[in-house]
Scaffold this active site. Structure first.
Site, PDB file in Angstrom:
ATOM      1  CG  HIS A  91      -3.570   7.892   0.097  1.00  0.00           C
ATOM      2  ND1 HIS A  91      -2.774   6.779   0.129  1.00  0.00           N
ATOM      3  CD2 HIS A  91      -4.018   8.069   1.359  1.00  0.00           C
ATOM      4  CE1 HIS A  91      -2.744   6.292   1.357  1.00  0.00           C
ATOM      5  NE2 HIS A  91      -3.491   7.055   2.119  1.00  0.00           N
TER       6      HIS A  91
ATOM      7  CE  LYS B 132      -6.607  -1.149   5.953  1.00  0.00           C
ATOM      8  NZ  LYS B 132      -5.848  -0.253   5.048  1.00  0.00           N
TER       9      LYS B 132
ATOM     10  CG  ASP C 291      -0.223 -15.979  12.337  1.00  0.00           C
ATOM     11  OD1 ASP C 291      -0.810 -15.310  11.456  1.00  0.00           O
ATOM     12  OD2 ASP C 291      -0.693 -17.014  12.820  1.00  0.00           O
TER      13      ASP C 291
ATOM     14  CD  GLU D  39      -2.923   1.106   2.336  1.00  0.00           C
ATOM     15  OE1 GLU D  39      -3.491   2.155   2.673  1.00  0.00           O
ATOM     16  OE2 GLU D  39      -3.138   0.014   2.872  1.00  0.00           O
TER      17      GLU D  39
END
Length: 756
Positions: A389, A275, A291, A90
């Site tokens: 972005h 997130k 993990d 990302e």
């Protein structure tokens, strides 16, 4: 990676994002972050997971999936400089983390504390008769149960870990209402993640649990809600350091606090908020072989531990007004076992971090989560996420659309300006620009071609022939007269160059070349501004310096009515090349001036006195169907240095190096015949043989060799370095179509230039 007071801190590397990949690796190696061996592995790609190893890791393997790996810089954590490896696709995460860390270090950096690395194992018991009595029995046999668990892993106990405690909980099944008893086994797994170890312990104590209670054990497995392995990270940033983008520091601080407050009370906002935290945590987890799915599960479950899902962070105004950020997050990670033992990139990333133990790695990951959260909240509190972005997204879209390097920046600019950032739109813009090549912005701009040497580089300095082709519209320039006293100013925005000759006692680089030109043309007292727009990258073996000289000379000719013809322009450009490169062949400036494929050779005396003697050249037209592609490594190469390297070798071993030059001449002569006759197989063979000879002169690099291999594998009949070598570019001969070769170059992360 502790800071060294005598050198720049290892995690602070200014302009890192502007460097080529090779330069970044060199910078990390110089600071002791990477070993030279690891840097070589990264550069070659040999650190990547091999297919045979992958086939042993999971079932039904058909390939290996890749992710970009970067590093976040500027981190100061518990007083140590840390360079953080990140595996993530990302855009903006790496830049956001590095920016957040840069701001935090001004206020002392980040701190963290951790609890012991406890992993919880669960043993589910049903049909035990009296549940309360069973619970009491198990608690009363605590020492016996722990001893049994530890007997299963004595090496873990020897390392200071092992089963530390237990607890017993009662739950009512929602379906039939019967009581379930769940034993929690608290195991310190030290530097191991410990999943298999804890599962084994749960299996091992299950028979004793059944014997003690008379019940039946069902599930025996670890829990990924690792709320006994917690990280607390903290940062304090003075409000004054937050100012920017037209906002006061206090406004940014209060905006971050307000944004975090919403995530503390609204689960819909909290989900996106958390997130963002995991964007950073997961990138480190993947890079270090941990993990990330387990970490995600633990974080989100922990965020809802009191029955309502909320933010994992807290941002508030501290005493005397600084912004204070804190995060509490479960972080059970490992630094031994698992993929660390099989994946060479994972092993390398642990070395890059300084081989931390599990608690330290957990603390670093908690800090990264807090830093990523700050970067996102700061963007939301100022210009907004979308604004930050947009450029990165446009570049990603242009890359997906396979926009050629020569058009890339122009396409990105149009995508952003139009607001419709789509792959089809990028392709539409690129197609339009291909049909109508980008022209200078104003009629008075003067242009010049770059060059790609097809055959004969370096040998041409020593009197052998060379064949070169132009790179059209490589450079354009405009000169405008200025007011008296303004002096001479040259501006090349794309290369970050702005020089004012009036203020420079001893100009260097472009200024030095320009000063020589002005003196030769009797313009030393003139006042002017010279603007240059390059369409090729500099120091890539594409004749950029010669094209720059020709474009500037033509711009001066137009501005001051000097009436220079091409012969005079070529001679002046050669003098500029001498200023830049010492003993140039003259081929670059000749192609730049005339913009046609050329056969070029110096007089015989150049064989014993390199670079001397008159030069002759002739137009050399190819047969129809010639298709060439230039692959650009991104590693700058200074022609003067490579010319000097070859000169030193020639002086030390004249006969041996002359023999190589003679072979290059032989293949160049055969290549010219093939070039004019359309015998592409022969031309490709001549190119390949010349590349091998140039490699013997130690002019190639790992990047060039990688490109040559990829182009040949994609169907190129010939592929070789072009220009000075030591980096720069290579050129490939493509049968029929350039598409497959361009795709191979760009898929490997290099830039391609289609010469048609």
């Amino acid at each position: 990676m502790a800071s060294d007071s005598s050198t720049e801190p290892s995690s602070r590397i200014p302009n890192f994002f502007r460097m080529s990949v090779r330069e970044r690796l060199d910078a990390l190696t110089e600071r002791g972050v990477l070993s030279a061996a690891d840097a070589r592995l990264l550069l070659s790609g040999d650190q990547q997971l091999s297919l045979p190893v992958a086939d042993k890791m999971i079932e039904n393997v058909i390939g290996v999936f890749g992710l970009p790996q970067g590093v976040a810089l500027n981190f100061l954590i518990n007083g140590r400089d840390v360079v953080v490896p990140l595996a993530v696709e990302e855009p903006s995460i790496v830049a956001g983390l590095s920016g957040a860390a840069r701001m935090a270090r001004l206020g002392g950096g980040y701190t963290f504390t951790t609890t012991d690395p406890i992993l919880i194992g669960q043993v589910q018991l049903v049909d035990m008769g009296d549940p309360q009595a069973a619970r009491t029995t198990l608690l009363s046999h605590r020492d016996e149960l722990l001893a049994l668990a530890n007997s299963l892993h004595p090496k873990m106990v020897a390392r200071g870990g092992g089963a530390r405690d237990l607890d017993v909980f009662l739950h009512e099944a929602p379906e039939d209402g019967r009581t379930m008893l769940v034993l929690h086994l608290y195991v310190d797994t030290r530097d191991a993640m410990g999943a298999n170890l804890v599962n084994t312990m749960c299996e091992g104590v299950a028979p004793l649990v059944e014997t003690l209670t008379g019940g039946k054990v069902f599930l025996r497995i670890l829990s990924n809600l690792t709320d006994r392995a917690l990280v607390h990270a903290r940062v304090e940033i003075p409000a004054a350091n937050l100012a920017g983008k037209g906002y006061s520091g206090e406004a940014v601080r209060d905006g971050i606090v307000l944004a975090n407050d919403l995530a503390l009370v609204d689960p819909y906002r909290a989900a996106t908020h958390n997130k963002g935290i995991m964007n950073g945590v997961d990138a480190v987890a993947i890079a270090t072989g941990n993990d990330w799915r387990a970490l995600e599960a633990a974080a989100h479950a922990f965020a809802a531990r009191d029955g309502r899902y909320r933010a994992l962070t807290r941002w508030f105004v501290g005493d005397d007004g600084p912004l204070v950020g804190e995060i509490d997050i479960p972080m059970k990670v490992g630094t031994v076992g698992g993929s660390l033992e099989t994946n060479p990139t994972v092993r390398m990333n642990h070395r890059l971090l300084g081989n931390p133990n599990a608690s330290t790695l957990a603390g670093i990951m908690g800090v990264v989560g807090l830093a990523q959260n700050f970067a996102a909240l700061r963007a939301l509190s100022t210009d907004g996420i979308q604004q930050n972005h947009m450029t990165l997204h446009a570049r990603s879209v242009a890359s997906t659309a396979k926009v050629p390097a020569s058009l890339f920046d122009a396409v990105v600019e149009e995508l952003i300006a139009g607001g419709e950032i789509k792959v089809w739109k990028a392709q539409e813009i690129a197609d339009r620009l291909k049909q109508k090549p980008r022209q200078p912005a104003a009629a008075e701009r003067s242009s010049a071609s770059g060059k790609a040497i097809l055959l004969g580089e370096h040998a041409v300095v020593y009197g052998r022939p060379a064949l070169a082709v132009p790179v059209p519209l490589a450079m354009s320039a405009r000169a405008t007269q200025a007011n008296a006293g303004d002096g001479v100013r040259v501006v090349i925005p794309a290369w970050g160059i702005e020089q004012h000759l009036r203020s420079e006692q001893k100009p260097s680089g472009v200024g030095q070349m320009l000063a020589m030109l002005l003196d030769t043309l009797d313009l030393g007292s003139a006042n002017m501004t010279i603007e240059v727009e390059p369409s090729v990258p500099r120091a890539m073996g594409l004749g950029g310096s010669a094209a720059l000289a020709v474009a500037i000379i033509r711009a001066l000719d137009a501005a001051f009515q000097l009436h220079l013809d091409d012969t005079r322009i070529n001679a002046l450009a050669f003098e500029c090349e001498r200023t830049a490169h010492g003993t140039p062949s003259g081929i670059d400036n000749t192609v730049a001036t005339f913009g046609r494929p050329l056969w070029y050779q110096r007089a015989a005396e150049a064989r014993t006195q390199p670079g001397t003697g008159d030069a002759s050249f002739s137009i050399c037209e190819p047969a129809d169907g010639l298709r060439l592609v230039v692959g650009i490594t991104g590693k700058e190469s200074l022609t003067a240095g490579m010319v000097g390297q070859v000169r030193a070798a020639w002086e030390a071993q004249t006969a041996a190096i002359d023999a190589i030059f003679d072979q290059i001449e032989h293949h160049t002569l055969r290549g010219r015949e093939a070039f004019e006759a359309g015998d592409w197989q022969q031309l490709g063979s001549s190119m390949n043989l010349c590349h091998g000879l140039l490699n013997a002169l130690q002019l190639s690099t790992p990047e060039i060799e990688d490109l040559v291999y990829r182009c040949r594998a994609a169907g190129a009949l010939g592929a070789k370095l072009t220009g000075g070598g030591g980096g720069g570019s290579m050129i490939a001969l493509c049968p029929g179509s350039t598409e497959a070769v361009i795709e191979a170059i760009e898929r490997a992360g290099y830039a391609a230039l289609d010469l048609g």
